[in-house]
Enzyme design. Structure first.
Site, PDB file in Angstrom:
ATOM      1  N   GLY A 166       5.958  -0.818  -0.004  1.00  0.00           N
ATOM      2  CA  GLY A 166       6.865   0.576   0.264  1.00  0.00           C
ATOM      3  C   GLY A 166       7.111   0.406   1.755  1.00  0.00           C
ATOM      4  O   GLY A 166       6.771  -0.356   2.486  1.00  0.00           O
ATOM      5  N   ALA A 167       7.647   1.687   2.193  1.00  0.00           N
ATOM      6  CA  ALA A 167       8.147   1.779   3.768  1.00  0.00           C
ATOM      7  C   ALA A 167       8.315   3.302   4.019  1.00  0.00           C
ATOM      8  O   ALA A 167       8.396   4.176   2.943  1.00  0.00           O
ATOM      9  CB  ALA A 167       9.505   1.058   3.989  1.00  0.00           C
ATOM     10  N   ASP A 168       8.240   3.594   5.209  1.00  0.00           N
ATOM     11  CA  ASP A 168       8.394   5.230   5.626  1.00  0.00           C
ATOM     12  C   ASP A 168       9.949   5.348   6.046  1.00  0.00           C
ATOM     13  O   ASP A 168      10.344   6.494   5.957  1.00  0.00           O
ATOM     14  CB  ASP A 168       7.203   5.507   6.862  1.00  0.00           C
ATOM     15  CG  ASP A 168       5.968   5.250   6.227  1.00  0.00           C
ATOM     16  OD1 ASP A 168       5.610   6.054   5.272  1.00  0.00           O
ATOM     17  OD2 ASP A 168       5.219   4.361   6.892  1.00  0.00           O
ATOM     18  N   SER A 192       1.926   5.029  -2.162  1.00  0.00           N
ATOM     19  CA  SER A 192       2.273   5.553  -3.417  1.00  0.00           C
ATOM     20  C   SER A 192       3.419   4.847  -4.257  1.00  0.00           C
ATOM     21  O   SER A 192       3.326   4.828  -5.479  1.00  0.00           O
ATOM     22  CB  SER A 192       2.718   7.207  -3.271  1.00  0.00           C
ATOM     23  OG  SER A 192       3.896   7.130  -2.617  1.00  0.00           O
ATOM     24  N   THR A 193       4.352   4.358  -3.508  1.00  0.00           N
ATOM     25  CA  THR A 193       5.226   3.482  -4.250  1.00  0.00           C
ATOM     26  C   THR A 193       4.736   2.273  -4.708  1.00  0.00           C
ATOM     27  O   THR A 193       4.982   1.715  -5.923  1.00  0.00           O
ATOM     28  CB  THR A 193       6.745   3.357  -3.481  1.00  0.00           C
ATOM     29  OG1 THR A 193       6.809   4.791  -2.678  1.00  0.00           O
ATOM     30  CG2 THR A 193       7.844   2.939  -4.080  1.00  0.00           C
ATOM     31  N   GLY A 233       2.468   4.662   7.148  1.00  0.00           N
ATOM     32  CA  GLY A 233       2.236   5.942   7.153  1.00  0.00           C
ATOM     33  C   GLY A 233       0.849   5.954   6.204  1.00  0.00           C
ATOM     34  O   GLY A 233       0.129   6.886   6.558  1.00  0.00           O
ATOM     35  N   GLU A 281      -0.546  -5.329   6.030  1.00  0.00           N
ATOM     36  CA  GLU A 281       0.722  -5.313   5.442  1.00  0.00           C
ATOM     37  C   GLU A 281       1.792  -6.301   6.237  1.00  0.00           C
ATOM     38  O   GLU A 281       2.399  -7.133   5.421  1.00  0.00           O
ATOM     39  CB  GLU A 281       1.644  -3.804   5.678  1.00  0.00           C
ATOM     40  CG  GLU A 281       0.721  -3.157   4.520  1.00  0.00           C
ATOM     41  CD  GLU A 281       1.359  -1.471   4.581  1.00  0.00           C
ATOM     42  OE1 GLU A 281       1.234  -0.939   3.548  1.00  0.00           O
ATOM     43  OE2 GLU A 281       1.901  -1.009   5.692  1.00  0.00           O
ATOM     44  N   THR A 308       0.833  -1.228  -0.138  1.00  0.00           N
ATOM     45  CA  THR A 308       0.006   0.082  -0.074  1.00  0.00           C
ATOM     46  C   THR A 308       1.003   1.271   0.043  1.00  0.00           C
ATOM     47  O   THR A 308       2.128   1.263   0.605  1.00  0.00           O
ATOM     48  CB  THR A 308      -0.808   0.168   1.154  1.00  0.00           C
ATOM     49  OG1 THR A 308      -1.829  -1.177   1.141  1.00  0.00           O
ATOM     50  CG2 THR A 308      -1.687   1.291   1.336  1.00  0.00           C
TER      51      THR A 308
HETATM   52  C1  5RP Z   1       1.356   2.233   4.240  1.00  0.00           C
HETATM   53  C2  5RP Z   1       2.771   2.102   4.138  1.00  0.00           C
HETATM   54  C3  5RP Z   1       3.442   2.476   3.030  1.00  0.00           C
HETATM   55  O1  5RP Z   1       4.119   1.671   2.424  1.00  0.00           O
HETATM   56  C4  5RP Z   1       4.353   3.644   3.467  1.00  0.00           C
HETATM   57  O2  5RP Z   1       3.811   4.685   4.213  1.00  0.00           O
HETATM   58  C5  5RP Z   1       5.096   4.154   2.350  1.00  0.00           C
HETATM   59  O3  5RP Z   1       4.275   4.839   1.286  1.00  0.00           O
HETATM   60  P1  5RP Z   1       4.867   5.884   0.255  1.00  0.00           P
HETATM   61  O4  5RP Z   1       5.047   4.944  -0.807  1.00  0.00           O
HETATM   62  O5  5RP Z   1       3.454   6.575  -0.103  1.00  0.00           O
HETATM   63  O6  5RP Z   1       5.737   6.901   0.574  1.00  0.00           O
HETATM   64  O7  5RP Z   1       3.444   1.416   5.086  1.00  0.00           O
HETATM   65  O8  5RP Z   1       0.534   1.844   5.391  1.00  0.00           O
END
Ligand code: 5RP
Length: 232
Positions: A84-86, A30-31, A98, A105, A28
């Site tokens: 993805g990850a923060d 944007s990435t 995030g 996840e 989940t």
């Molecule tokens: C969602 C997540 C996302 O992977 C994380 O927030 C990164 O998001 P983005 O790719 O938009 O920066 O953990 O729960």
């Protein structure tokens, strides 16, 4: 090169790890959504894959773009999850959540033989904690849970600022009907200890520290995408 182009680059590199016929956890954010778009192009060309989405938001995008989906109960064991990850440290510890999808996840990643995390280089850090740690909590007993989190911080000698996540003028609610407390620690020198302590609080459903889960991180910068491997 802007952040979106870097996300696409990381997503494209991750796609090379996806083999025909795989059972795939789909992250989940944007990435991860850039990954879904690239995957959908391959599916339209006849590539076979079955995806398990980590959120309703990702499920909607997959349906819209024609990526075949199954529930985790239909496919309880997965080959690979791409997400993805923060924040990502050099030992591939992650902060996630995030986007508010951390519980699904984590369940999906844990059901997968491998997890690959994709990100632009702004997510790579020496130490986790600049990004507020999302903690998914049961709405029942919210104040008690909040106090328990503060006590954990104090036990570990960490400063913390807790905020109940808001959205659209109300409390943010996850796909599972829970709330999220964003816990700004500033720095998390011992993520394992913090994870252990948070897991011992009954009102904490799950937290966004993903430890010993990612096998690879694909980090895209303006020049190239580099791959970091977990030392396990
Ligand atoms: C969602 C997540 C996302 O992977 C994380 O927030 C990164 O998001 P983005 O790719 O938009 O920066 O953990 O729960």
């Amino acid at each position: 090169m802007d952040a979106r182009e870097m996300k696409i680059k990381a997503a494209r590199a991750a796609l090379a790890h996806v083999e025909s016929g795989m059972r795939l956890g789909i992250g989940t954010g944007s990435t991860a959504e850039e990954f879904v778009r690239l995957l959908a192009e391959k599916v339209a060309d006849g590539f076979k894959v079955e995806g398990v989405p980590t959120s309703e938001r990702t499920a909607r995008l997959c349906v819209e773009l024609g990526v075949p989906l199954k529930s985790l109960d239909e496919l309880p064991e997965l080959d690979l999850t791409i997400d993805g990850a923060d924040e990502i440290d050099y030992d591939l510890r992650l902060i996630k959540g995030g986007g508010g999808a951390l519980l699904r996840e984590k369940i999906v990643a844990a059901a997968s033989k491998r997890m690959i995390v994709i990100a632009d280089e702004s997510k790579l850090v020496r130490m986790l904690g600049a990004f507020g740690l999302p903690i998914e909590v049961n709405p029942f007993g919210l104040v008690s849970t909040r106090i328990a989190i503060e006590k954990v911080a104090s036990k570990l000698r960490l400063e913390v600022d807790l905020r109940l996540r808001q959205s659209g003028g109300g409390d943010f609610t996850t796909d599972g009907g829970h709330y999220i407390i964003d816990a700004s620690f500033g720095r998390i020198p011992d993520a394992e200890a913090l994870s252990y302590e948070l897991n011992s609080i009954p009102g904490v459903v799950e937290h966004g520290l993903f430890l010993n889960m990612a096998a690879l991180a694909i980090i895209a910068g303006p020049e190239d995408a580099r791959t970091l491997r977990a030392n396990r």
